[in-house]
Design an enzyme around this catalytic site. Sequence first.
Site, PDB file in Angstrom:
ATOM      1  N   GLY A  42       0.832  -1.191   0.000  1.00  0.00           N
ATOM      2  CA  GLY A  42       0.000   0.000   0.000  1.00  0.00           C
ATOM      3  C   GLY A  42       0.866   1.240   0.000  1.00  0.00           C
ATOM      4  O   GLY A  42       2.046   1.199  -0.369  1.00  0.00           O
ATOM      5  N   ALA A  44       2.287   2.961   2.399  1.00  0.00           N
ATOM      6  CA  ALA A  44       3.490   2.862   3.233  1.00  0.00           C
ATOM      7  C   ALA A  44       4.473   1.863   2.640  1.00  0.00           C
ATOM      8  O   ALA A  44       5.672   2.145   2.529  1.00  0.00           O
ATOM      9  CB  ALA A  44       3.107   2.467   4.655  1.00  0.00           C
ATOM     10  N   ARG A 330     -14.066  12.599  14.114  1.00  0.00           N
ATOM     11  CA  ARG A 330     -14.823  11.397  13.808  1.00  0.00           C
ATOM     12  C   ARG A 330     -15.410  10.724  15.044  1.00  0.00           C
ATOM     13  O   ARG A 330     -16.553  10.254  15.018  1.00  0.00           O
ATOM     14  CB  ARG A 330     -13.931  10.405  13.059  1.00  0.00           C
ATOM     15  CG  ARG A 330     -13.588  10.881  11.671  1.00  0.00           C
ATOM     16  CD  ARG A 330     -12.633   9.953  10.969  1.00  0.00           C
ATOM     17  NE  ARG A 330     -12.418  10.399   9.595  1.00  0.00           N
ATOM     18  CZ  ARG A 330     -11.613   9.785   8.740  1.00  0.00           C
ATOM     19  NH1 ARG A 330     -10.940   8.718   9.117  1.00  0.00           N
ATOM     20  NH2 ARG A 330     -11.470  10.244   7.509  1.00  0.00           N
ATOM     21  N   LEU A 441      -3.287   8.744   4.913  1.00  0.00           N
ATOM     22  CA  LEU A 441      -2.435   8.819   3.727  1.00  0.00           C
ATOM     23  C   LEU A 441      -1.162   9.591   4.044  1.00  0.00           C
ATOM     24  O   LEU A 441      -0.075   9.254   3.564  1.00  0.00           O
ATOM     25  CB  LEU A 441      -3.195   9.495   2.588  1.00  0.00           C
ATOM     26  CG  LEU A 441      -4.548   8.889   2.216  1.00  0.00           C
ATOM     27  CD1 LEU A 441      -5.159   9.622   1.028  1.00  0.00           C
ATOM     28  CD2 LEU A 441      -4.410   7.414   1.903  1.00  0.00           C
TER      29      LEU A 441
END
Length: 636
Positions: A42, A44, A330, A441
């Site tokens: 991914g 990273a 969140r 990200l």
Amino acid sequence: MNLDAKVPGGPLADKWDRHLADLRLVSPANKRKFHVIVVGSGLAGASAAASLAELGYQVSCFCFQDSPRRAHSIAAQGGINAAKNYQNDGDSTWRLFYDTIKGGDFRAREANVYRLAQVSANIIDQCVAQGVPFAREYGGMLANRSFGGAQVSRTFYARGQTGQQLLLGAYQALERMIGKGAVKMYSRHEMLELVLVNGRARGIVARDLVTGEMESFAGDAVVLATGGYGNAFFLSTNAKGCNVTAAYRAYKKGAGFANPCFTQIHPTCIPVSGDYQSKLTLMSESLRNDGRVWVPKAHGDSRGPRDVPESERDYYLERKYPSFGNLAPRDIASRAAKEACDDGRGVGPGGRGVYLDFSSSIERLGEQAIRERYGNLFEMYERITGENPYRVPMRIYPAVHYTMGGLWVDYNLMSNLPGLHVVGEANFSDHGANRLGASALMQGLADGYFILPYTIGDYLAGAKLEKVDATHAAFREAEQRASAQLNTFLSINGKRSVDSFHKELGHVMWNECGMARNREGLQRALKKIPEIRAEFWENVKVLGSAETLNQSLEKAGRVADFLEFGELMCQDALQREESCGGHFRTEYQTPDGEAMRNDHDFTHVAIWEYQDGAAPVRHQEPLDFEFVKLATRSYK
């Protein structure tokens, strides 16, 4: 367990630069002699593998997907944070650092978080140079929008496809190195064992998921970039393949697991639609820039959203958190939605939803402007639900998303096991008890492009590594363990599917260790999970063989790990007798329902050490706040 965080001294803004100057170096000629294994492709993993290969190291990269492009990073939608201050609205490295520390409810290391904010601006320059098509203003400047927990616009984005575009940039860098022969890519390979030689991470055992062949791979250092463990809850926004296996197998070899109970509930998910649903779909937090969240004021109001007049609507985030409104963090937005639904004011089937309404923004800006910003997200919502969000409000409800816990790492991103480095969501280091939107990200690319390539060299320059290859006895033993487990799965020949056990575990985890936890519920879970696990090992049915493609066998190994790891999550949640961020213990809340921390007893990282056949041991890394003042988190 050695838990030296290796945080450099000096002023906060100087720590990383001073540390870079003090790190040991590997000369260009010697880099070619070292072999680094990167597990995960991914953001990273791909950025780390590409950067290390660019520096001259030999790199092997592994992913269980058919291509690095299939990594779950591609699913990220809304954006990536960076302290560029392009909007001239008062942003700075310090403000991004403070927003992140505060957003995580003061449960992260100051030094790591500041470094993340510090290198964030470099990420944007790197990605623009790779051709990532960030949104731009009319004059050509990169555009920004806001995300939860911030009062500035610092989030760079590519419509609702930011993760996809960033991953394609990292993938291109990785493929370039593959083409040059500097990276050897192993797709459709799943890591099953971490191999230690004389206490150092020296390689992995992986299974070829197409042929079933078990293979050993030796190296001088191992990098885990294997993402989070949200699928312990069965229903989550994660891809179905996301799992905890690589991190958990490292934990069972002695790597400390930090804050496993810190899981994030995302407030903007399409609600559950039926008993046979296998995963949930996220709607980007960026939608809360222009969407207003509300429920009817009256209990049990069954009218359609357009039949409820403004005076009878409760825009509860704007009412409760006027400073941040619909862009509250969140964890706070999720709990507020649950509170409204528990109060009998939820909408949609079962009353498990709230409205995300764009009518005001469409009236103010025009439908075309909203289409340009969110068109693909609106299209995705309509395809799934059959409802046109330009005409009727979206229905959303919180769901498991990101995991802030992970393997413990020091300032150099190395675990307590020498040679084992952990990057991205697989480590615990940057987000505390709650991750701000658009920071995942940022962390993945910061770790892979701008931190690990420096710090891994310090380890390799100072380590005295004996020559080890895949014929070493430690690899043979690891292969035998992995093969024995697979054969055990196949030999049980019970009556229940792997998925049925996973779903049962997820039901327990969501009810007892989800958005709200308490002592009684966690104790119920700690009693129930071992019962589910015991039946799994007696009654699971796995068809096929180990010598070929067998997805049922793959899932069995992952669910077996979830059945152990879920218990660790509940133990960690039970021991942390406070509420902070996404970890909300109902016994510890303020009179108005906000999280109530216990800074006297729990201003620390909880690190768990595996004990074979015995209860795990809980260690602590104190969190010293030298540059910020511990304060009650408020977004009002």
